[in-house]
Write a protein that holds these residues in place. Structure first.
Motif, PDB file in Angstrom:
ATOM      1  N   LEU A   1      -3.898  -5.314  -2.271  1.00 57.57           N
ATOM      2  CA  LEU A   1      -2.402  -5.438  -1.323  1.00 57.57           C
ATOM      3  C   LEU A   1      -1.995  -4.287  -2.113  1.00 57.57           C
ATOM      4  O   LEU A   1      -1.879  -3.169  -1.910  1.00 57.57           O
ATOM      5  CB  LEU A   1      -1.633  -6.670  -1.348  1.00 57.57           C
TER       6      LEU A   1
ATOM      7  N   GLY B   1      -0.136  -5.769  12.486  1.00 60.53           N
ATOM      8  CA  GLY B   1       1.117  -4.897  11.539  1.00 60.53           C
ATOM      9  C   GLY B   1       2.637  -5.880  12.226  1.00 60.53           C
ATOM     10  O   GLY B   1       3.592  -6.012  11.003  1.00 60.53           O
TER      11      GLY B   1
ATOM     12  N   SER C   1       0.209 -16.102   7.061  1.00 59.67           N
ATOM     13  CA  SER C   1       0.983 -15.116   6.317  1.00 59.67           C
ATOM     14  C   SER C   1       0.186 -14.070   5.680  1.00 59.67           C
ATOM     15  O   SER C   1      -0.964 -13.674   5.729  1.00 59.67           O
ATOM     16  CB  SER C   1       2.158 -15.166   6.010  1.00 59.67           C
ATOM     17  N   LYS C   2      -0.831 -15.237   4.767  1.00 62.40           N
ATOM     18  CA  LYS C   2      -1.772 -14.564   4.143  1.00 62.40           C
ATOM     19  C   LYS C   2      -3.254 -14.816   4.606  1.00 62.40           C
ATOM     20  O   LYS C   2      -3.490 -13.659   3.873  1.00 62.40           O
ATOM     21  CB  LYS C   2      -1.825 -16.109   2.977  1.00 62.40           C
TER      22      LYS C   2
ATOM     23  N   ALA D   1      -2.368 -11.153   5.853  1.00 59.24           N
ATOM     24  CA  ALA D   1      -3.204  -9.935   5.670  1.00 59.24           C
ATOM     25  C   ALA D   1      -4.784 -10.217   5.256  1.00 59.24           C
ATOM     26  O   ALA D   1      -5.258  -8.475   5.465  1.00 59.24           O
ATOM     27  CB  ALA D   1      -2.407 -10.579   4.226  1.00 59.24           C
TER      28      ALA D   1
ATOM     29  N   MET E   1      -6.004  -5.766   6.726  1.00 55.08           N
ATOM     30  CA  MET E   1      -7.300  -5.869   5.653  1.00 55.08           C
ATOM     31  C   MET E   1      -7.907  -4.643   5.582  1.00 55.08           C
ATOM     32  O   MET E   1      -8.709  -3.946   5.581  1.00 55.08           O
ATOM     33  CB  MET E   1      -7.616  -6.024   4.360  1.00 55.08           C
TER      34      MET E   1
ATOM     35  N   VAL F   1       2.350  -2.419   8.343  1.00 55.71           N
ATOM     36  CA  VAL F   1       1.355  -3.579   7.959  1.00 55.71           C
ATOM     37  C   VAL F   1       1.964  -3.248   6.368  1.00 55.71           C
ATOM     38  O   VAL F   1       1.632  -3.842   5.372  1.00 55.71           O
ATOM     39  CB  VAL F   1      -0.346  -2.670   8.128  1.00 55.71           C
TER      40      VAL F   1
ATOM     41  N   PHE G   1       4.717  -4.976   5.485  1.00 57.66           N
ATOM     42  CA  PHE G   1       4.044  -6.127   5.787  1.00 57.66           C
ATOM     43  C   PHE G   1       3.316  -6.605   4.503  1.00 57.66           C
ATOM     44  O   PHE G   1       3.872  -7.786   3.877  1.00 57.66           O
ATOM     45  CB  PHE G   1       3.173  -6.653   6.843  1.00 57.66           C
ATOM     46  N   PHE G   2       2.380  -5.872   3.670  1.00 62.49           N
ATOM     47  CA  PHE G   2       2.212  -6.318   2.660  1.00 62.49           C
ATOM     48  C   PHE G   2       2.817  -6.684   1.736  1.00 62.49           C
ATOM     49  O   PHE G   2       2.963  -7.424   0.701  1.00 62.49           O
ATOM     50  CB  PHE G   2       0.983  -5.037   1.984  1.00 62.49           C
TER      51      PHE G   2
ATOM     52  N   LEU H   1       5.002  -9.783   1.896  1.00 64.40           N
ATOM     53  CA  LEU H   1       4.251 -10.122   1.366  1.00 64.40           C
ATOM     54  C   LEU H   1       3.572 -10.844  -0.029  1.00 64.40           C
ATOM     55  O   LEU H   1       3.632 -11.895  -0.978  1.00 64.40           O
ATOM     56  CB  LEU H   1       2.684 -10.365   2.343  1.00 64.40           C
TER      57      LEU H   1
END
Length: 886
Positions: free
Chosen positions: A261, A553, A582-583, A586, A590, A629, A632-633, A636
């Motif tokens: 991330l 995203g 949520s993970k 991700a 990616m 995106v 979001f990372f 997170l």
């Protein structure tokens, strides 16, 4: 001394023994005693990350070195040496064929293909094809950084197929998956190969686009003379001195950790800053496949006059701002300030009746509610994070303006200016936008949290926010029911409510109820390891089960806001469920991040790496696809417990022969052509078809035109008999009362006569077409009785479900309009009577407007005229007179 001699003698004997064993091993053809490759820590990490399914071995990578040497050899190469190196690998030894492809920036790819022979012979033939290629001398074979090699093993003999029998969303073996399935076309014993990974490098996302790309190889050859086969491959791409396994054309990613991330965040931030222009704007759009900056949504813009978007610009600055919050890197501050100066330079001030000044962002002939809301959000965040109040005066202008845009009903004005014209309250609903209110509310919320120092101002603003939320949560679902898609999308509103919950006096139990309801719907439409059709589906969204994976995203940001809201409200069960999902999102996102490993084909890698693409096999990205995106990372990161925590999903098996969607999933949207009449062969109109169209989107039934009168009093245009439209709809389970929307493209009899059969529908019709229709005695009483259901328009009318109406100035009929319905894979265009055949339709309607040009320039489009036999000859008849388009 004696001890030393004995030790020395032992070392000599050991050395001789090693030499002897090595000599015997070489003579016997056993693996040579070669030291381990000295990988850097970065390369070894890459090998581990991208080699989850096929464990790449030392021998596999040694074969890569031998392969490079063989191809680079200018003299007679050593065939046996290459074969021995391959024999020691873990690669397929029983494959049907082998393909080698070479990539280097600025050069066209070169490719060697060999099938039906032994794997060793196939390796030799493909390597020789590359070595002897006319362009081989241009490639730097011995430079693994500039020249990358791909090897594909064709798993089994080619599967002959009926290309018309393939489908995109079906749940059977006929499903075609871009990037996973490849195609081979053949004509007169000549074959052209489209490998699965070619979809990734060529930015091909749909079956139709794949077919068109393959037909491009055979210009001038009749389609019916071309035979088709499907193929699957196991693919590997070189990266420095190692192999990485590919899936859907890109290096496999089956797990990520916190470091992944952070690396994506850093690359995206550096990319954004590197490509910032002197005026503070960013690189808006880039397509790695075409090496082009020209936005596909605005193809009329030249390279020297590229389209730009003020709202999405703000998202890019917010991304940099949140990265500064994480790192406190002062080198980010000036790019952030430049970005802010760009947006506040677009503010137009005006006086309020109170004597105070307000202002709105005005750009590209528009002043958008969403653009002003996100600009205010940006300025409030800037004051919160660095603690700098430099831009507070601009924030106050935007704040005052946004308050004026909330009507007494709580509904916002969606535009202040639209195409250089001031928007009236009467025209507001025609310019409805689903997303702008959430963007405005998050701006107002952050303003009162971090910028405003006046208690009265805060209180007044909070009351306005509550009124707007009441409309959005209570009234909008009723008045704009058709704007809601099966997959919730109002992420900005979800984020706004999460921020609002920090203000105790603003809390209302209906707010988290709405957020959690939408989040649960998103969760139900998220692929997991249990229901995914392919290994890279988990964490991606769908509008209905069976869609291609959609890692988004923006929606993920809204989902994550719900996760934190669950934590704030003490809902532990939801928090745990949402954070785990949520993970997984991700991990899916990616796969959209442009990394050095994945951009092996790109001509301009500096522009490609760091961007975040829109979809799995799409190569274009915009500043907003990257910003959503990366934000979001960033948000997170607190949920990743430690740098070593790994987010992982196990691979899913091959597609089952038949899969039944879960009953809770909304069925896919459908399109039908309804044939209400035929012409007699003896008339001049015998070549015309007579169709109207039905779109079913979930439970919404939409008719595009309502056909010629039934029964027909006397023959017209060679038609002697018509069909009753309600009777045509009956086999589809639709009654006249369940038709929700009717769009009348123009007022001619064959497009509007049976309008009075549908008493409950909301009728959309251009103002000029309505004027013409209301002059007809046969329609006057119906129009008068149902006046409240009639919506007239003069400008482009959008429905967030993907439906759009485009008015034109054609002389064919007053107010004649074109309709489009955009799905994830295709844009269906209904041109009404502006053209009568699908084949040359765009040649006739291009130039009517920029919007029509954009429709025609779209790569994935299907044109469905009302008077062509195209529908009848190209689509299956499910019931008499009913042809299923989708």
């Amino acid at each position: 001394m004696l001890k030393f001699i004995r030790e020395k003698k032992s070392r000599i004997i050991l050395f001789i023994l090693i030499l002897g064993i090595s000599f015997i091993a070489l003579r016997a053809g056993l693996p040579r005693l070669i030291p381990e490759l000295n990988h850097s820590a970065e390369i070894q990490s890459t090998v581990n990350k991208y080699s989850e399914n096929h464990q790449i071995t030392r021998e596999d990578n040694l074969f890569l070195q031998e392969l490079r040497s063989y191809i680079a050899e200018t003299k007679v190469p050593d065939d046996e040496k290459l074969i021995r190196a391959f024999s020691r690998t873990t690669f397929q030894k029983n494959s049907y064929g082998v393909v080698l492809t070479a990539y280097q920036s600025g050069l066209s790819i070169i490719r060697g293909i060999s099938t039906k022979r032994t794997p060793e012979v196939n390796i030799l033939k493909t390597a020789t094809a590359l070595r002897t290629h006319a362009k081989a001398s241009s490639f730097n074979w011995n430079d693994p950084k500039s020249c990358r090699i791909q090897i594909d093993f064709i798993a089994e003999p080619l599967e002959p197929i009926d290309i018309k029998g393939l489908c995109e969303q079906c749940l059977s073996t006929k499903r075609f998956e871009p990037g996973v399935d490849g195609l081979v076309t053949e004509y007169k014993n000549k074959k052209k190969y489209f490998l699965p990974g070619d979809a990734f490098r060529l930015s091909i996302y749909s079956l139709k686009q794949t077919i068109e790309n393959n037909l491009h190889y055979w210009k001038g050859v009749p389609k019916e003379m071309i035979s088709w086969s499907r193929l699957h491959t196991q693919s590997f791409i070189s990266y420095n001195d190692v192999w990485l396994e590919l899936y859907r054309g890109q290096p496999i990613i089956n797990n990520i950790d916190k470091q992944d991330l952070l690396q994506a965040i850093t690359r995206a931030s550096e990319h954004t800053i590197k490509n910032q222009k002197p005026d503070g704007s960013f690189l808006y759009y880039y397509d790695s496949a075409r090496n082009s900056f020209r936005d596909h949504e605005h193809p009329e813009n030249t390279e020297s006059n590229r389209y730009y978007n003020d709202l999405r610009h703000c998202g890019g600055v917010i991304m940099l701002l949140h990265e500064y919050q994480r790192t406190k890197n002062i080198n980010l501050l000036e790019p952030i300030r430049k970005g802010i100066r760009f947006i506040i330079g677009l503010i137009k001030e005006y006086p309020l009746p109170s004597g105070e000044k307000a202002g709105y962002v005005y750009y590209n002939t528009k002043a958008k509610l969403g653009g002003n809301g996100i600009a205010l959000y940006l300025l409030a965040e800037y004051q919160r994070i660095p603690g700098d109040d430099t831009f507070v005066p601009s924030a106050r202008l935007l704040h005052r303006h946004l308050l004026t845009q909330i009507l007494p009903s709580g509904e916002f004005m969606y535009y202040t200016i639209y195409l250089n014209k001031k928007v009236s309250v009467e025209d507001n609903q025609k310019l409805f936008n689903f997303y702008y209110p959430g963007e405005a509310i998050i701006g107002l919320v952050q303003y009162i949290k971090y910028t405003s120092q006046d208690p009265d101002e805060k209180k007044a603003t909070l009351e306005k926010i509550k009124a707007a939320l009441h409309f959005l949560l209570e009234d909008r679902p009723k008045s704009y029911a058709l704007a809601y898609a099966s997959l919730p999308s109002d992420s900005w509103l979800m984020m706004a409510i999460n921020e609002l919950w920090d203000i105790p006096e603003a809390r209302n139990e209906s707010y988290p109820a709405f957020v959690f309801s939408d989040t649960d719907k998103m969760l139900a439409l998220t692929y997991t390891a249990k229901n995914a059709l392919y290994p890279d589906y988990p964490g991606s969204f769908s509008y209905q089960y069976g869609d291609l994976p959609y890692a988004d995203g923006a929606r993920a940001e809204g989902f994550l806001a719900a996760t934190y809201l669950a934590q704030k409200t003490g809902n532990t069960e939801r928090f745990n469920t949402y954070s785990a999902a949520s993970k997984l999102m991700a991990l899916a996102l990616m796969r959209l991040v442009n990394t050095p490993e994945a951009m092996y084909f790109a001509d301009n890698k500096d522009l490609a790496i760091g961007g975040v693409r829109f979809k799995h096999t799409r190569q274009w990205f915009r500043i907003d696809t990257t910003a959503h995106v990366i934000l979001f990372f960033l948000k997170l990161l607190p949920l990743i417990d430690s740098p070593g925590e790994i987010v992982k999903t196990s691979a899913i098996g091959s597609l089952p022969a038949k899969t039944t969607p879960p009953p809770s999933i909304t069925p896919p949207s459908s399109i039908y052509a309804l044939q209400y009449a035929t012409s007699e062969k003896s008339t001049k109109n015998s070549s015309l078809g007579w169709f109207t169209f039905l779109i079913q989107n979930g439970k919404t039934n939409i008719l595009i035109d309502t056909a010629l009168k039934y029964p027909l009093p006397k023959p017209r245009w060679g038609i002697t008999e018509t069909k009753h439209l309600p009777s045509l709809l009956k086999p589809l389970g639709i009654t006249p009362e369940t038709v929700n929307i009717i769009i009348i493209t123009h007022a001619h009899d064959d497009h509007a006569d049976q309008l009075d059969s549908f008493p409950n529908a909301t009728i959309y019709i251009h103002q000029n077409a309505y004027a013409a229709l209301s002059k007809s005695p046969k329609h006057q009483s119906f129009l008068k009785k149902h006046a409240g259901q009639i919506k007239t328009f003069t400008t482009v009318t959008n429905f967030p479900m993907g439906l759009t109406i485009y008015p034109t100035s054609s002389h064919h009929a007053p107010g004649i309009s074109i309709v489009s319905f955009k799905t994830q894979q295709m844009n269906y265009i209904f041109p009404s009577d502006l053209c009568h055949t699908a084949t040359d339709c765009c040649d006739k309607i291009k130039g009517i407007s920029d919007d029509i040009n954009t429709l025609c320039n779209a790569q994935n489009k299907t044109i469905l005229p009302h008077h062509d036999h195209y529908e009848k000859t190209n689509y299956p008849m499910t019931e008499p007179g009913i042809y299923k388009i989708k």
